[in-house]
Design an enzyme around this catalytic site. Sequence first.
Site, PDB file in Angstrom:
ATOM      1  N   ASP A   1       0.862  -1.188   0.000  1.00 24.47           N
ATOM      2  CA  ASP A   1       0.000   0.000   0.000  1.00 24.47           C
ATOM      3  C   ASP A   1       0.896   1.235   0.000  1.00 24.47           C
ATOM      4  OD1 ASP A   1      -2.259   1.574   0.123  1.00 24.47           O
ATOM      5  OD2 ASP A   1      -2.413   1.454   2.301  1.00 24.47           O
TER       6      ASP A   1
ATOM      7  N   HIS B   1      -3.303  14.044   0.581  1.00 24.12           N
ATOM      8  CA  HIS B   1      -3.579  13.150   1.712  1.00 24.12           C
ATOM      9  C   HIS B   1      -2.397  13.127   2.683  1.00 24.12           C
ATOM     10  CE1 HIS B   1      -4.958   9.679   3.985  1.00 24.12           C
ATOM     11  NE2 HIS B   1      -3.814   9.060   3.732  1.00 24.12           N
TER      12      HIS B   1
ATOM     13  N   GLU C   1      -9.001   4.120  -2.526  1.00 22.17           N
ATOM     14  CA  GLU C   1      -7.737   3.977  -3.250  1.00 22.17           C
ATOM     15  C   GLU C   1      -7.969   3.276  -4.582  1.00 22.17           C
ATOM     16  OE1 GLU C   1      -4.514   2.426  -0.942  1.00 22.17           O
ATOM     17  OE2 GLU C   1      -5.318   3.150   0.965  1.00 22.17           O
TER      18      GLU C   1
ATOM     19  N   ASP D   1      -9.213   0.633   1.877  1.00 23.25           N
ATOM     20  CA  ASP D   1      -8.216   0.178   2.860  1.00 23.25           C
ATOM     21  C   ASP D   1      -8.685   0.605   4.249  1.00 23.25           C
ATOM     22  OD1 ASP D   1      -5.906  -0.691   4.093  1.00 23.25           O
ATOM     23  OD2 ASP D   1      -4.812   1.164   3.660  1.00 23.25           O
TER      24      ASP D   1
ATOM     25  N   ARG E   1      -7.934   4.158  13.133  1.00 26.56           N
ATOM     26  CA  ARG E   1      -7.018   5.285  13.387  1.00 26.56           C
ATOM     27  C   ARG E   1      -6.457   5.296  14.800  1.00 26.56           C
ATOM     28  NH1 ARG E   1      -5.563   6.348   8.379  1.00 26.56           N
ATOM     29  NH2 ARG E   1      -7.333   6.896   7.073  1.00 26.56           N
TER      30      ARG E   1
ATOM     31  N   GLN F   1      -3.813   2.542  14.927  1.00 28.02           N
ATOM     32  CA  GLN F   1      -2.709   3.013  14.077  1.00 28.02           C
ATOM     33  C   GLN F   1      -1.864   4.076  14.785  1.00 28.02           C
ATOM     34  OE1 GLN F   1      -4.155   4.893  10.516  1.00 28.02           O
ATOM     35  NE2 GLN F   1      -2.138   5.431   9.771  1.00 28.02           N
TER      36      GLN F   1
ATOM     37  N   LYS G   1      -4.276  -1.583  10.126  1.00 24.82           N
ATOM     38  CA  LYS G   1      -4.661  -1.653   8.710  1.00 24.82           C
ATOM     39  C   LYS G   1      -4.678  -3.078   8.146  1.00 24.82           C
ATOM     40  CE  LYS G   1      -3.196   2.977   7.413  1.00 24.82           C
ATOM     41  NZ  LYS G   1      -4.222   3.405   6.445  1.00 24.82           N
TER      42      LYS G   1
ATOM     43  N   THR H   1      -8.870  -5.394   3.785  1.00 30.36           N
ATOM     44  CA  THR H   1      -8.806  -4.415   2.691  1.00 30.36           C
ATOM     45  C   THR H   1      -9.745  -4.926   1.608  1.00 30.36           C
ATOM     46  OG1 THR H   1      -6.496  -3.915   3.220  1.00 30.36           O
ATOM     47  CG2 THR H   1      -7.287  -3.239   1.046  1.00 30.36           C
TER      48      THR H   1
ATOM     49  N   GLU I   1      -9.797  12.890   7.269  1.00 31.84           N
ATOM     50  CA  GLU I   1      -9.579  14.196   6.633  1.00 31.84           C
ATOM     51  C   GLU I   1     -10.896  14.958   6.493  1.00 31.84           C
ATOM     52  OE1 GLU I   1      -7.461  11.842   3.400  1.00 31.84           O
ATOM     53  OE2 GLU I   1      -6.694  13.869   3.049  1.00 31.84           O
TER      54      GLU I   1
HETATM   55  O1  LIG Z   1       1.015   9.655   7.856  1.00 32.33           O
HETATM   56  C1  LIG Z   1       0.698   8.695   8.565  1.00 32.33           C
HETATM   57  O2  LIG Z   1       1.222   8.505   9.656  1.00 32.33           O
HETATM   58  C2  LIG Z   1      -0.346   7.755   8.144  1.00 32.33           C
HETATM   59  C3  LIG Z   1      -0.727   7.579   6.880  1.00 32.33           C
HETATM   60  C4  LIG Z   1      -1.827   6.714   6.500  1.00 32.33           C
HETATM   61  O3  LIG Z   1      -2.579   6.207   7.297  1.00 32.33           O
HETATM   62  C5  LIG Z   1      -2.078   6.525   5.062  1.00 32.33           C
HETATM   63  C6  LIG Z   1      -1.810   5.172   4.503  1.00 32.33           C
HETATM   64  O4  LIG Z   1      -2.033   4.087   4.976  1.00 32.33           O
HETATM   65  C7  LIG Z   1      -1.386   5.202   3.108  1.00 32.33           C
HETATM   66  C8  LIG Z   1      -2.456   5.777   2.258  1.00 32.33           C
HETATM   67  O5  LIG Z   1      -3.482   5.133   2.121  1.00 32.33           O
HETATM   68  O6  LIG Z   1      -2.269   6.870   1.703  1.00 32.33           O
HETATM   69 CA   LIG Z   2      -3.981   3.035   2.757  1.00 33.26          CA
HETATM   70 MG   LIG Z   3      -5.854  -2.415   4.822  1.00 29.14          MG
END
Ligand SMILES: O=C(O)/C=C/C(=O)CC(=O)CC(=O)O
Ligand SMILES: [Ca+2]
Ligand SMILES: [Mg+2]
Length: 401
Positions: free
Chosen positions: A117, A124, A191, A223, A227, A230, A243, A247, A348
Site C-alpha cells: 500500500d 492526503h 484507493e 483500505d 485510526r 494506528q 490496517k 482491505t 480528513e
Molecule cells: O502519515 C501517517 O502517519 C499515516 C498515513 C496513512 O494512514 C495513510 C496510509 O495508509 C497510506 C495511504 O493510504 O495513503
Molecule cells: Ca492506505
Molecule cells: Mg488495509
Amino acid sequence: MQTSWVPGADQSGHSVHHLPYGSFTSPRNSEPRLGVRIGDRVLDLCDNAEDLAPEGPLRAALRRPNLQGLLPLGRESWDELRTSLQRFLTDPAKAHDLVDVSQVSLHAAFEPADYVDYYASEHHATNLGRLFRPDSAPLMPNWKHLPVGYHGRAGTLVPSGVNIKRPSGQRRTPDGEIVFGPSARLDIEAEMGFVVGAPTALGDTASVDSFADHVFGLCLVNDWSARDIQAWEYQPLGPYLGKSFATSYGAWITPLAALEAAKTEAPEQDPRPLPYLTEKDRYSYDIELAVTLNGTTVSRPNYRDMYWTPAQMLAHMTVNGASLRPGDFYASGTISGPERSQVGAFIELTWGGKEPMKLDDGTERTFLKDGDIVSITATARGAAGTTLELAEVTAGVLPAD
Ligand SMILES: O=C(O)/C=C/C(=O)CC(=O)CC(=O)O
Ligand SMILES: [Ca+2]
Ligand SMILES: [Mg+2]
C-alpha cells in the site's frame, strides 16, 4: 463505436470498450468460473474458450476459475484476448443468452500474492501529517523523492460485498492510559489497486517504462483503517494491525487497455525524481470517484491528482531486485484532491473527528458506526465516447466480538 449483440450494453458503463474480468458462480454453475461483464450480463469464458482462443496456454487460462491462468501470460496475450472478446461480442452470429449479473455471486478475481500500500497523494499525506504530527513539517523529507509505502497483509484482501468486523486492539487514551477494546475510530481509505500479471525473477527489476507490460488491470480499493490503533502502534515501523484486518477491492478487474482514453497528464514533480523513477511518457488516469456512506455521497476524489504514478510505484517496488508474482497487488494510497470535498478518508473529511459530516438521513458521523455501509464507485472515459463504470467496493461494518 463497436456495437454489441448484448441488449443495453452499448449505452452502459460496460460496453465492449470496457470488459472487466471477474470470478463468478451462477445458478448454472456452482464452481467459480472466469467471466467478463458486458452490459448487465456475464460472458462465461470457460464455456466459450474454443471460440475465444486458439488451443494452447490462452485457451487453458480461460478454463481456470479466476485470472491466475491469464495473469502470467503477459501483455500480448491479454491484448489478443481483448480483441477476440470484442470481435465475439459484436458478431451477431455469436449471440446467445448470457447470465444476468444480478444472478451471479462474485468471488476473488485473482489470488493475492503480495500486497503493498502506497501513500502517493500529496494532499492526503499533507493532511495526515498535519493531523498525526502537528509539531513537524507535514511531509517527511523523503516524501518527494520516493513513493512511500508499506507491505500489507495479502491474506486479508477481500472482494466487495464481504462485510468487515470492527477490529479490537490497543490504543492510548487522551489521558495516556493504555487500553484494549474495539476501535473507536474506524475509517476508510478510497484507493486504486493494481493487479500485477507478468512476473519477474528475483534480482530483476521492472522499469518505470514497463508498467503496461507487467500490470494487467486495476480496481477500486477500500483500505479500512483503525485510526486509534494506528496512531499508537505505527512509530517507527509504519502501519501494522490498524490496517491489516481487512482491505476490500472491486470484484471486477478493469484491464489497463480499457483506460487508454482516460489517460491524462500526471502532476509535475519538483524536485525531479531519480532516473529510475523518471518516465519517458509520464501519465496518470482521469478517474472520478464517489465515496458514499449509508446512501449519502460524502466525497468525490479524482485519481489524476495523485503525485506518484502507478508506473513509478511499480519501478520503486522492484528496484531492489524484489521479484513480482502473478497476483501481486499494490494500492495507490488514499486518493485525496486539494478540496475538502475531494478527500478519500473520513479522518480528513471530519478533520480528525472534530467536524462531523451530515448524512441525508439526518444523522452525523465522524468515524464509522456498526451497521454503516460504505460504497466507493468510479467512472472514467472509455474508447469511442463511452463511459466506464469501475466495479464498486461496498461493505458494511459488523460489530466487534
Ligand atoms: O502519515 C501517517 O502517519 C499515516 C498515513 C496513512 O494512514 C495513510 C496510509 O495508509 C497510506 C495511504 O493510504 O495513503
Ligand atoms: Ca492506505
Ligand atoms: Mg488495509
